[in-house]
Scaffold this motif. Sequence first.
Motif, mmCIF file in Angstrom:
data_model
loop_
_atom_site.group_PDB
_atom_site.id
_atom_site.type_symbol
_atom_site.label_atom_id
_atom_site.label_comp_id
_atom_site.label_asym_id
_atom_site.label_seq_id
_atom_site.Cartn_x
_atom_site.Cartn_y
_atom_site.Cartn_z
ATOM 1 N N UNK A 125 -4.983 5.630 6.000
ATOM 2 C CA UNK A 125 -5.100 7.052 5.653
ATOM 3 C C UNK A 125 -3.841 7.820 6.042
ATOM 4 N N UNK A 126 -3.318 7.529 7.236
ATOM 5 C CA UNK A 126 -2.084 8.193 7.666
ATOM 6 C C UNK A 126 -0.921 7.830 6.757
ATOM 7 N N UNK A 127 -0.821 6.573 6.390
ATOM 8 C CA UNK A 127 0.274 6.147 5.516
ATOM 9 C C UNK A 127 0.237 6.922 4.204
ATOM 10 N N UNK A 128 -0.939 6.993 3.586
ATOM 11 C CA UNK A 128 -1.045 7.725 2.331
ATOM 12 C C UNK A 128 -0.675 9.190 2.509
ATOM 13 N N UNK A 129 -1.162 9.804 3.596
ATOM 14 C CA UNK A 129 -0.874 11.213 3.825
ATOM 15 C C UNK A 129 0.601 11.482 4.083
ATOM 16 N N UNK A 188 0.825 -1.208 0.000
ATOM 17 C CA UNK A 188 0.000 0.000 0.000
ATOM 18 C C UNK A 188 0.861 1.260 0.000
ATOM 19 N N UNK A 189 1.962 1.244 0.733
ATOM 20 C CA UNK A 189 2.853 2.400 0.758
ATOM 21 C C UNK A 189 3.408 2.673 -0.638
ATOM 22 N N UNK A 190 3.754 1.625 -1.373
ATOM 23 C CA UNK A 190 4.275 1.819 -2.731
ATOM 24 C C UNK A 190 3.193 2.402 -3.640
ATOM 25 N N UNK A 191 1.971 1.897 -3.524
ATOM 26 C CA UNK A 191 0.879 2.439 -4.342
ATOM 27 C C UNK A 191 0.626 3.906 -3.996
ATOM 28 N N UNK A 192 0.714 4.238 -2.706
ATOM 29 C CA UNK A 192 0.531 5.629 -2.288
ATOM 30 C C UNK A 192 1.620 6.520 -2.867
ATOM 31 N N UNK A 193 2.849 6.023 -2.887
ATOM 32 C CA UNK A 193 3.951 6.792 -3.449
ATOM 33 C C UNK A 193 3.706 7.100 -4.925
ATOM 34 N N UNK A 240 5.324 2.862 11.476
ATOM 35 C CA UNK A 240 3.863 2.910 11.522
ATOM 36 C C UNK A 240 3.279 3.642 10.330
ATOM 37 N N UNK A 241 4.103 4.404 9.591
ATOM 38 C CA UNK A 241 3.601 5.133 8.437
ATOM 39 C C UNK A 241 4.016 4.495 7.108
ATOM 40 N N UNK A 242 4.420 3.214 7.186
ATOM 41 C CA UNK A 242 4.740 2.451 5.977
ATOM 42 C C UNK A 242 4.033 1.099 5.976
ATOM 43 N N UNK A 243 4.081 0.398 7.111
ATOM 44 C CA UNK A 243 3.663 -0.999 7.154
ATOM 45 C C UNK A 243 2.152 -1.134 7.313
ATOM 46 N N UNK A 244 1.544 -1.927 6.425
ATOM 47 C CA UNK A 244 0.089 -2.106 6.515
ATOM 48 C C UNK A 244 -0.367 -3.352 5.768
ATOM 49 N N UNK A 245 -1.226 -4.113 6.408
ATOM 50 C CA UNK A 245 -2.094 -5.062 5.725
ATOM 51 C C UNK A 245 -3.394 -5.089 6.515
ATOM 52 N N UNK A 267 -4.436 18.535 0.440
ATOM 53 C CA UNK A 267 -5.087 18.536 -0.876
ATOM 54 C C UNK A 267 -5.078 17.138 -1.485
ATOM 55 N N UNK A 268 -3.926 16.500 -1.422
ATOM 56 C CA UNK A 268 -3.771 15.158 -1.995
ATOM 57 C C UNK A 268 -4.700 14.162 -1.316
ATOM 58 N N UNK A 269 -4.707 14.142 0.009
ATOM 59 C CA UNK A 269 -5.552 13.194 0.733
ATOM 60 C C UNK A 269 -7.033 13.438 0.455
ATOM 61 N N UNK A 270 -7.406 14.715 0.375
ATOM 62 C CA UNK A 270 -8.807 15.040 0.069
ATOM 63 C C UNK A 270 -9.197 14.534 -1.309
#
Length: 882
Positions: A293-297, A229-234, A278-283, A333-336
């Motif tokens: 949401x925090x990871x993407x932001x 998910x972090x890679x997709x957010x990037x 905590x702002x990279x790892x997610x499943x 702006x990006x997150x919105x």
Amino acid sequence: MSEGKINKTVYLKDYCPPDYQIKTVHLSFYLGEEHTRVYSKLSITRSLGKKTPLILHGEALKLLSIQLNGQLLTESAYQINSESLTLHQVPDYFILEIETKIYPQKNTTLSGLYVSEGNFCTQCEAEGFRRITYFLDCPDVMATYTTTIIGNKEKYPVLLSNGNLIDQGDKENGEHFAIWQDPFPKPSYLFALVAGKLSSIQDKFITLSRREVNLSIYVQPHNIEKCTYAMASLKRSMAWDEQVYGREYDLDNYMIVAVDDFNMGAMENKGLNIFNSKFVLANPETATDTDYQYIEGVIGHEYFHNWSGNRVTCRDWFQLSLKEGFTVFRDQQFSASQSGSVVKRIEDVNRLRTYQFREDAGPMAHPVRPESYEEINNFYTVTIYEKGAEVVRMLHTLLGETGFRKGTDLYFERHNGQAVTTDDFVKALEDANQVDFSQFRLWYSQAGTPELHVQSSYDADQQTYSLKIKQACPPTPDQPYKKPFHLPLTIGLLDSQGKDIPLQLVGENNRIKGTQTLEIKNQEETFTFENISMSPTPSLLRGFSAPVKLHFELSDKERCFLLAYDNDSFNRWEAGQQLAVKIILSLTKDYQEGNLLKVSSIFIEAIAKFLENYKTDNQSFIAQLLILPSEHYLSEFMEVIDPEALYQARTFLRKTLAHSLKDYFNTIYHQLTSEKPYSFNPQEVARRTLRNICLGYLMMLDETEIHQRCFHQFKTADNMTDSIAALSYLADTKSTERESALSIFYERWKQDSLVMDKWLSIQASAKRDDTFEIVEQLSGHSAFKLTNPNKVRALIGTFCQNNLVNFHHPSGNGYKFLGEYICKLDPLNPQIAARLVSIFSFWKRYDPKRQTLMKDQLEQISRSPNLSKDVQEITLKSLKMN
């Protein structure tokens, strides 16, 4: 105050360009198990006409040797102390070579080069580079860097630094090396190094100009499945920045590294971002919707810094909001754009009003561009970040999207590769749009939260409607008098059917449909609208167009009307919030006076209407509407904060809603149940959020059947969002299911550090009578680690900052607990200790008994031996609070 320690105040008015510039930096790191040797080779130029000695910053360094133009210097040629290295005689241009020894394995401050879970990593912002080697460690010294890293190949197979990899290979004795070169000049705070046993996922991004960028995310091997998910957010961030701001990435590689021990959320080091795990790892099993949401932001925020912070950086630390305020606005702006603008705006304003408004009213109040500081680490504040973002948002509102883009294009073009100021940023926006923002600049130089007092009048004969607006800003410690601000006030007027009335100011020809933005510049002014055929209901400060406190009298009926009909979704939510504020504050007073508590039906009926339409209305919006104002936010409306009364009043309103609307909550909970596998998208997030909020209200009824339902959700959930929601509700109860759920959760997740943070935080936030005793026990649990900032924030931070009713217990046990941990933490990690001290900063807002207890702790902290500058500054300013 600890003896012999006097903080030196740094003033913006004293800023001067550096007497020396460093053009190129060659660094070599020899990584060891007990110490690391650092060799630096610097090309230095004296500024024209300057004859001052060369003073390099340095902390916690052991100097091994110095060479000037190839000549080894003896001790008589330089002076050294705990903070600097001084050379009195140097030529106008020279090569300086310095070798130092540092001890990363013992560096618990997490500033400079340190070791986390066996891996080397760095944190150099704001002043960590001086803990690596002697240097001109300030942001307006920009150099190109070439970095060689040498270490044991088996222990540290991955060797990373800024820029592009230009060479690598094996050496003798099982060692290997890597050489990185960053072609873009940067300040030392953007330097990064990582070495260790790390696995990575790889991807590519094709820029608008068709350049291929290699993307990598490095983590510990057991976390490799949590990076997708972090890679997709990037990649979404990179595409968005090209589309909205025209900014392309500029290096061949973009790398992210996740580490467990990190003082901040992440760091935007050029080409090599280092993140708190905590702002990279997610499943789905380990991360909640909020985590996603925090990871993407945060991923977006650090990427956007490549231009708003790296390519154009700040001249000095007083300009910190130049990069942070602008970049927070960009990540908002990006997150919105990804998750929905209304809910994102509500969340951002909630944070601003809860924490930044409070900061503006406290001893650490400061402008967005501070005039002075003692310890720069203490100025990474919500004022710099969130209020700074609101200042940029106002510029965006005043200029419009097209005008703002013209301004930022000019800013990036004009200042590419430079270290500049907030004035330079505003000047670019002015020049691009031919406007004058002289008065607007006061937002950067004046502290405090402005207050708008609005009165309205309707003239039926003339069919005009007038708004009389007065602005004032309360005094702050260093600024007793404030000049009027220039701010946008976005408004609408609603007719009896809830439709926006077209707006036309007297004397103007254009008639605007719906929303209009008024520019407020004077201490007092009146705006009169003509052709208004009926007395309207005003909708003021739409979208929260300026970071102000609005004072405008509306009846409960009018607020319910806005809640039902306002075309501005933010103001619909705000109408509900202000109704709730009024009700809870009234209940608080009744509780204090021993009166019977009761709630007017008008609020309950208004909420019921939304619950009736949950299938067709915006579920995210309904969920936000059901979240009552926090005790933190409510406390700002009280002259003397009473945590117990506030808690009881807010809880009473929640219970009243639960009893009155039980059938609605039951129906919605069951109908929003889904058998589909977890997916993270706005619709599913809204469904889960609303469903879990309904469960939370039902749990207020304290019924056995509902406890069992909650426990069933906990046991059967296929995702952390639903599991943690149920666990948090159970943790507040005295039910038999509580202990079972906490035990099951621990046994399942005890090997996952980030999930254990949730386990600690849930128990620390519980409103049970014995929560303090539980927190004391957990502070000795194996899941807690004092040297890990995430653990400290999860347990001590959550209890002391977010569990107001228990932390502020009249016994003072919470205060003593916090004071003891601040003193334990300060020698280890002053930055985290200072964050905790700020909890005491508002001691004078409480009753005399609590004041005395908190002040006693501040005084004890101030007497601690060898107190850090970080903690000392906040402690002494808090004690001086008027």
